[in-house]
Scaffold this active site. Structure first.
Site, short mmCIF file in Angstrom:
data_model
loop_
_atom_site.label_atom_id
_atom_site.label_comp_id
_atom_site.label_asym_id
_atom_site.label_seq_id
_atom_site.Cartn_x
_atom_site.Cartn_y
_atom_site.Cartn_z
N GLY A 62 7.06 -1.87 -1.60
CA GLY A 62 6.30 -1.17 -0.66
C GLY A 62 7.23 -1.19 0.55
O GLY A 62 6.66 -0.63 1.60
N THR A 64 17.52 9.01 -10.20
CA THR A 64 16.34 8.83 -12.06
C THR A 64 15.68 7.46 -11.92
O THR A 64 15.48 6.30 -11.05
CB THR A 64 17.91 8.19 -12.23
OG1 THR A 64 18.98 8.89 -12.35
CG2 THR A 64 17.14 8.54 -14.14
N CYS A 82 11.30 -20.06 11.03
CA CYS A 82 12.19 -20.80 11.06
C CYS A 82 12.72 -20.33 9.47
O CYS A 82 13.96 -20.22 9.68
CB CYS A 82 11.78 -22.07 10.90
SG CYS A 82 10.52 -22.87 12.32
N1 PLP Z 1 3.59 -5.30 3.35
C1 PLP Z 1 3.22 -6.72 2.65
C2 PLP Z 1 1.85 -6.66 3.47
C3 PLP Z 1 4.02 -7.40 2.61
O1 PLP Z 1 3.29 -8.92 1.72
C4 PLP Z 1 4.94 -6.78 2.01
C5 PLP Z 1 5.67 -7.95 1.16
O2 PLP Z 1 5.76 -9.21 1.01
C6 PLP Z 1 6.17 -5.59 1.66
C7 PLP Z 1 5.04 -4.80 2.50
C8 PLP Z 1 6.99 -5.71 1.05
O3 PLP Z 1 7.00 -5.18 -0.52
P1 PLP Z 1 8.43 -5.25 -0.95
O4 PLP Z 1 8.22 -6.65 -1.08
O5 PLP Z 1 7.55 -4.45 -2.00
O6 PLP Z 1 9.14 -4.13 -0.08
#
Ligand code: PLP
Length: 384
Positions: free
Chosen positions: A71, A236, A324
């Site tokens: 993500g 890759t 925290c």
């Molecule tokens: N975006 C959101 C809303 C998320 O909850 C997260 C992970 O907690 C991410 C992006 C990041 O994803 P990743 O852990 O695959 O890098």
């Protein structure tokens, strides 16, 4: 000791079917998916099956799916890629409650000459469509609003945001990391141009995700190198992870509506149990438009970290709204954005459950939480 996992928004376990799908690609099918020989062709077959499974889950075409490392990379690529390719300008509209993968990238882009509007949200965490319309400028390159919030679970009016973006000729990206596999998603019906997904939030492996890029939308590369992913995301191909991701997303989207309803019923049982047994508590996030597996509470006179540790001693894994644990004493930016005072934001607890969460686990949580809250409140100087 009993162990109860209620932190599905942080990550999920890899399902056995997903692991089985991955194993051959760690073993006999080890070829490089870009090699033209039979070893490579066999690996490529697995990669393309995974791609089509991801595409199907969001109503996209296979060639619009690009595998990434997760993500975070997808979000970084979407923002940087669109802004650097845009002919309109370097203005981005996002919200104050995005994940740090968006917010910290925006902060960096500001240092590099972009301008960013951070839209406020209402007390439920919903972005105002009027505020969005007013923020649009002739140089707005991108609107990036998350599908569903990772802390408070609020689901945004994505189709309407997409419509506004397209009426104004602006590219629309959504971070759907928490939504895929829980909310029905159709990139065409919802006017979504780019969408970020992460496999480990839906019982897939960690370290892989995807960016959906609508055909024809101009997006520059984040990385440069070989010709993988049609030259747009070199490196890759990780065929074992991709195979697991494909299987996981297929399973997650099977009977999605039915499973989401069943999950929401479990969530509501926890909600009712907490509300009826504990005083001075509020539910954060939208009462209706929220992820089926998410609850976020604020307990007056409670410190979130102490609550988490007490739950952990009982084997219950949850998460707090305060940062925290990351070495900062600041409460969550999301809870502050919905208007919580600092002390309330510090007493927050996020419970995220999944299809596998059992009634017995819910009963255990509902039995253990009230005495913990009572004990912490009895110790608190604020209640004396
Ligand atoms: N975006 C959101 C809303 C998320 O909850 C997260 C992970 O907690 C991410 C992006 C990041 O994803 P990743 O852990 O695959 O890098």
């Amino acid at each position: 000791m009993k162990k109860v996992y209620m932190d599905y928004a942080a990550t999920t376990f890899v399902k056995p079917e997903v692991l089985s799908e991955m194993l051959p690609y760690f073993g006999s099918i080890y070829g490089n998916a870009h090699s033209i020989h039979s070893f490579g062709r066999e690996a490529a077959k697995g990669l393309e099956l995974a791609r089509s499974r991801v595409a199907k889950a969001i109503g996209a075409q296979d060639r619009e799916i690009f595998f990434t490392s997760g993500g975070t990379e997808s979000d970084n690529w979407a923002l940087r890629g669109v802004v650097s390719a845009s002919k309109r300008g370097k203005h981005i509209i996002t919200s104050q409650i995005e994940h740090h993968a968006i917010l910290h990238t925006c902060k960096q882009l500001e240092k590099e000459g972009c301008e960013v509007t951070y839209l406020p949200v209402d007390k439920y965490g919903t972005v105002s469509l009027d505020a969005l319309r007013q923020a649009i400028r002739p140089d707005t390159a991108l609107i990036s609003i998350m599908f569903a919030n990772n802390e408070i679970g609020t689901v945004q009016p994505i189709a309407q945001i997409g419509k506004i973006a397209h009426e104004n000729g602006i590219v629309f990206h959504t971070d759907a990391v928490q939504a895929v596999g829980h909310e029905p998603i159709d990139v065409n019906a919802m006017n979504i141009d780019l969408l970020s997904i992460s496999a480990h939030k839906l019982h897939g492996p960690k370290g892989i995700g995807a960016l959906y890029i609508r055909k024809g939308v101009r997006v520059n590369n984040l990385l440069y190198g070989g010709a993988q992913e049609r030259g747009r995301r070199p490196g890759t191909d990780d065929t074992p992870l991709a195979a697991g991701f494909g299987k996981a997303i297929e399973l997650a989207c099977e009977n999605l509506e039915e499973k989401s309803m069943a999950l929401a019923a479990k969530r509501d049982r926890i909600l009712n149990g907490v509300m009826s047994s504990i005083s001075n508590v509020r539910l954060n996030g939208h009462p209706v438009n929220r992820l089926p597996g998410n609850l976020n509470f604020s307990f007056d006179y409670i410190e979130g970290e102490a609550l988490l540790l007490s739950l952990d001693l009982k084997g219950i894994a949850a998460s707090s709204g305060s940062a925290c644990t990351s070495g900062s004493l600041d409460p969550s930016h999301v809870l502050l954005a919905i208007g919580l005072p600092h002390e309330t934001a510090h007493g927050s607890l996020r419970i995220t459950i999944g299809d596998e969460t059992t009634d017995e686990e819910i009963d255990y949580f509902l039995a253990e939480l009230p005495p913990i809250i009572k004990r912490l409140r009895d110790m608190s100087p604020l209640t004396r």
